[in-house]
Design a protein around this motif. Sequence first.
Motif, mmCIF file in Angstrom:
data_model
loop_
_atom_site.group_PDB
_atom_site.id
_atom_site.type_symbol
_atom_site.label_atom_id
_atom_site.label_comp_id
_atom_site.label_asym_id
_atom_site.label_seq_id
_atom_site.Cartn_x
_atom_site.Cartn_y
_atom_site.Cartn_z
ATOM 1 N N ARG A 68 0.842 -1.196 0.000
ATOM 2 C CA ARG A 68 0.000 0.000 0.000
ATOM 3 C C ARG A 68 0.875 1.242 0.000
ATOM 4 N N LEU A 69 1.952 1.214 0.775
ATOM 5 C CA LEU A 69 2.866 2.346 0.834
ATOM 6 C C LEU A 69 3.504 2.597 -0.529
ATOM 7 N N ALA A 70 3.763 1.495 -1.256
ATOM 8 C CA ALA A 70 4.326 1.628 -2.605
ATOM 9 C C ALA A 70 3.278 2.091 -3.608
ATOM 10 N N GLY B 75 12.232 3.591 6.778
ATOM 11 C CA GLY B 75 11.974 4.438 7.943
ATOM 12 C C GLY B 75 10.526 4.334 8.383
ATOM 13 N N THR B 76 9.606 4.361 7.409
ATOM 14 C CA THR B 76 8.176 4.233 7.723
ATOM 15 C C THR B 76 7.854 2.834 8.235
ATOM 16 N N LEU B 77 8.472 1.822 7.624
ATOM 17 C CA LEU B 77 8.218 0.447 8.045
ATOM 18 C C LEU B 77 8.737 0.189 9.459
ATOM 19 N N ASP C 92 2.446 12.974 7.234
ATOM 20 C CA ASP C 92 2.488 11.646 6.618
ATOM 21 C C ASP C 92 1.111 11.006 6.556
ATOM 22 N N ASN C 93 0.079 11.792 6.813
ATOM 23 C CA ASN C 93 -1.293 11.280 6.761
ATOM 24 C C ASN C 93 -1.995 11.828 5.521
#
Length: 794
Positions: A490-492, A503-505, A578-579
């Motif tokens: 989803r982030l990708a 970093g997010t993971l 980041d939202n």
Amino acid sequence: MKKLTQRDLCRTTDENALTFKATSELTSLKQVIGQERAVRALQFGLELLAPGYNVFVGGLPGTGKSTIVTNLVKKFAATKPEPEDWILTFNFQDEYHPKVFSLPAGNGVKFMKQMKRLIGSLSVDLPKVFKGELYGKRKKEITAEFDTGREEIIAGVNAEAADQGIQLTMTQEGFQTIPLKDGKPISEEAFAALTEKEQANLNERINSIQELLRGALRDMSELEEEREDVVENLQEKIALDSVEHRIGRLFENYAEYPGIIDYLKNVRDDIAEHVQEFIGLETPHEDAEVSTQQIQKALLQRYKVNLLVDNCRQKGAPVVIDTNPSYYNLFGRIEKKAVMGTWYSDFTMITAGALLKANGGFLILDIQSVLQNAHVWESLKRALKNKSLQIEDVNEQFGFSSTTSLRPQAIPLDLNVILLGRSDYFQYLQEVDEAFNKTFKVRADFDYEVSRNIKNEHLLCQFIARVCREGKLPHFTSQAATQIIVYSSRLAGDREKLSLQFGTLVGLITESAYWAKKQKNRQVQKEDVRQAIMEKRFRGSLYEEKVWENIENETLLIDVVGERVGQINGLAVYSMGDNSFGKPSRITATTYMGEPGIIAVEREAKLSGKTYDKGNLIVNGYLGQTFAQNFPLSVTITLTFEQSYGGIDGDSASSTEIYAILSALSGIPIKQGVAVTGSVNQWGEIQAIGGVNEKIEGFFHLCDLRGLTGDQGVIIPASNVDHLMVMPDVQAAVKAGKFNIWAVSTIAEGIELLTGVKAGSLNRHGNFPVRTVFGEAQSKLKKYFLKGQALVGK
């Protein structure tokens, strides 16, 4: 057109396909995931070590490039030899230009200690030598010898004075000449009684003796200077012998370093030349105790060795990471201190910067920090180009310092610089800085995503295991690890990819472990991961909630049921930190006779960006290509985002605008329960857009608030289907038939879904069929044209 099923909305990973029950069974990740291009480029730059082959590492923040680069560089540096130490010494010929020497690793601190011991022992032993019997005896002999000569000179003057009838008497003011008569001094009365001739004769004799006396005093002064020279030569010889005796071992140890040998000779000769100050012999006045100590301290300072770089504990080549590359942190500093109202500095107050500490190895810098610090970028390029480092006071360069500063010898540089930063910095520097490409010839780009396959999914699980071990976190079950994999896709923004934004993971892994501990779970469960995602979204969703409140209480007007002509729900993505979340927007279109063209209210109000304006022009081109083949358009179209008061950009609403225009022209209403996103080209083909998951979820949330009817849904580009990774609640609603998602490839497919009326196809006469959307729109356009022609005729 395709109606999507739950299987189309998200790619999951079968927990049974994973070969472990918990990540504790896995080894920690040791390799780099999906960065083959960047790793090969970096290795090339590290191994080549040719002039100009420094490396620029580009990529999005959070992709782990800093950690990966640091690890790779350290691993490579460990195979390289340790570089030399660098020392700074006093320049006995020019104190403002200290000398720089290099010695093998570990020898710098050794030489510094040896010099400290040498000067320390001489400070103790030399005074003893000059207080010894041998020096005292020889000095007395010299003094006695010169006293004899002095006495002989005085005796000769006395003898001549006696022959002339003159007596020499020593007073506080010096020698006094007194004339004698019959062996007795002549009184003033007796002198006055003499004839003028006798007085003149007597004065002549007195003047003759005084002249002789002046000559004798000159001889005595020269004799005293000679005595002092002899004593100083004696002191220098004794000091030289003493120093030579103690410094001889250093001459032997450093015989292969000519510069060090010359320095040691200068030290030896300087101590001998200044032996009186060295041992504190001189006491010129009452305050001599203080002044002599100050002189002695200043003298001893010049014999110190300033160890700039010490590699005695270094294993392999150095790797220096400067997180704050200010000018002085990078190039070195010349410290100063206030003394008696002025600034003072000496060579011992010079310190090395990161560039010198990394000499012989590797220096890692952040390009943004480099560019933000004054004078750093130009100085760095100059140092790398010249392969030379000059430690200097930057304030003096620009005339901000009124005092003369030290300027040490330039130091040769041999290192590789690695710059880290976003790729746009690379492009910017390429465009504005001609020297950049000559200095940083290697580009290593870090990707932000990698193909999603079994191998990479397993590597991601090993990454989870590594984070858990390093952070001492509870390990993840296979089901929880699956949730991380899904979140990564989803982030990708692509079901066929995994995000490399580590970093997010890492943040999600850490937060999931927190919620697992809160639930007293020994391992992280999939529910903990989902809660971490929801809690993270909740923390950053204040603005989103305010938006939904305005929509729910109808401050912002959005319809999700019924039909309206010329009105449609578009979708946009809003980001707060980041939202990100999707927000529906009402788009309306009106048509009337007038100058052909589209009046985009946002563009006219200067609230639009260039990409949005481009989309408007494409819409105009599509309308002309579709409807103006047989007659020109005579219609003015007004488009606007209702209740939108901020700037807008992007072309993802261009297909939405066309649907609204077709509805307005044809008079056929659009279903308000269906929202649309997708860009379009001039041929009416729907093109992919970004943020498709957030847009779907945003409209679903609104429909869920108002009540799901089963007819509501979202139309997306068919080319975005592979990007779908929507949240579980949307998947569940689609599975239950309460919400719909359609994928379309053309405007015709989309307008049929929105209106329930056929779009229509051109016949051989260039007309669309009646009772179709395109046919009704064409009819309205033709009517406008004919009325316009009639008005022109009148």
